[in-house]
Write a protein that holds these residues in place. Sequence first.
Motif, PDB file in Angstrom:
ATOM      1  N   VAL A  31       0.878  -1.175   0.000  1.00 36.91           N
ATOM      2  CA  VAL A  31       0.000   0.000   0.000  1.00 36.91           C
ATOM      3  C   VAL A  31       0.914   1.223   0.000  1.00 36.91           C
ATOM      4  CG1 VAL A  31      -1.741   1.285   1.306  1.00 36.91           C
ATOM      5  CG2 VAL A  31      -1.814  -1.216   1.257  1.00 36.91           C
ATOM      6  N   SER A  32       0.650   2.175  -0.870  1.00 32.90           N
ATOM      7  CA  SER A  32       1.528   3.338  -0.966  1.00 32.90           C
ATOM      8  C   SER A  32       1.512   4.160   0.314  1.00 32.90           C
ATOM      9  CB  SER A  32       1.127   4.221  -2.150  1.00 32.90           C
ATOM     10  OG  SER A  32      -0.094   4.878  -1.883  1.00 32.90           O
ATOM     11  N   SER A  34       1.369   7.289   0.481  1.00 38.06           N
ATOM     12  CA  SER A  34       0.363   8.348   0.362  1.00 38.06           C
ATOM     13  C   SER A  34      -1.027   7.835   0.723  1.00 38.06           C
ATOM     14  CB  SER A  34       0.376   8.962  -1.033  1.00 38.06           C
ATOM     15  OG  SER A  34       0.049   8.007  -2.011  1.00 38.06           O
ATOM     16  N   THR A  35      -1.313   6.592   0.388  1.00 37.81           N
ATOM     17  CA  THR A  35      -2.611   6.010   0.749  1.00 37.81           C
ATOM     18  C   THR A  35      -2.721   5.867   2.263  1.00 37.81           C
ATOM     19  OG1 THR A  35      -2.815   4.829  -1.344  1.00 37.81           O
ATOM     20  CG2 THR A  35      -4.108   3.977   0.507  1.00 37.81           C
ATOM     21  N   SER A  38      -3.084   9.314   3.784  1.00 40.75           N
ATOM     22  CA  SER A  38      -4.437   9.805   3.538  1.00 40.75           C
ATOM     23  C   SER A  38      -5.425   9.161   4.508  1.00 40.75           C
ATOM     24  CB  SER A  38      -4.839   9.508   2.095  1.00 40.75           C
ATOM     25  OG  SER A  38      -6.176   9.852   1.869  1.00 40.75           O
ATOM     26  N   THR A  51      -7.831  -2.564   1.189  1.00 38.25           N
ATOM     27  CA  THR A  51      -6.696  -1.832   1.758  1.00 38.25           C
ATOM     28  C   THR A  51      -6.399  -2.349   3.160  1.00 38.25           C
ATOM     29  OG1 THR A  51      -7.259   0.143   0.485  1.00 38.25           O
ATOM     30  CG2 THR A  51      -5.821   0.450   2.396  1.00 38.25           C
TER      31      THR A  51
END
Length: 77
Positions: A31-32, A34-35, A38, A51
């Motif tokens: 999972v990035s 940024s994700t 966020s 996720t």
Amino acid sequence: MNDHELIINRLYKLLSERNLTINRLATLSGVSQSTIASLINRPTGVPKADTLRQLCSGLGISVVEFFDFPPYNEVEK
């Protein structure tokens, strides 16, 4: 405490227990960053099931184990 706060607190607790950073979790889970950022910084809402499953995989636990804490594991009487 709402679901978002409960989930984020649980995520931080698991990261601390495993001595992991968010960057390392991103690498382990796919999972990035940024994700994850966020998800953490969003004031409401909860992560999508896929996720959350990926994050749990990176933590080395099942989704059931992730939610094995009050109030999620309490049975209403």
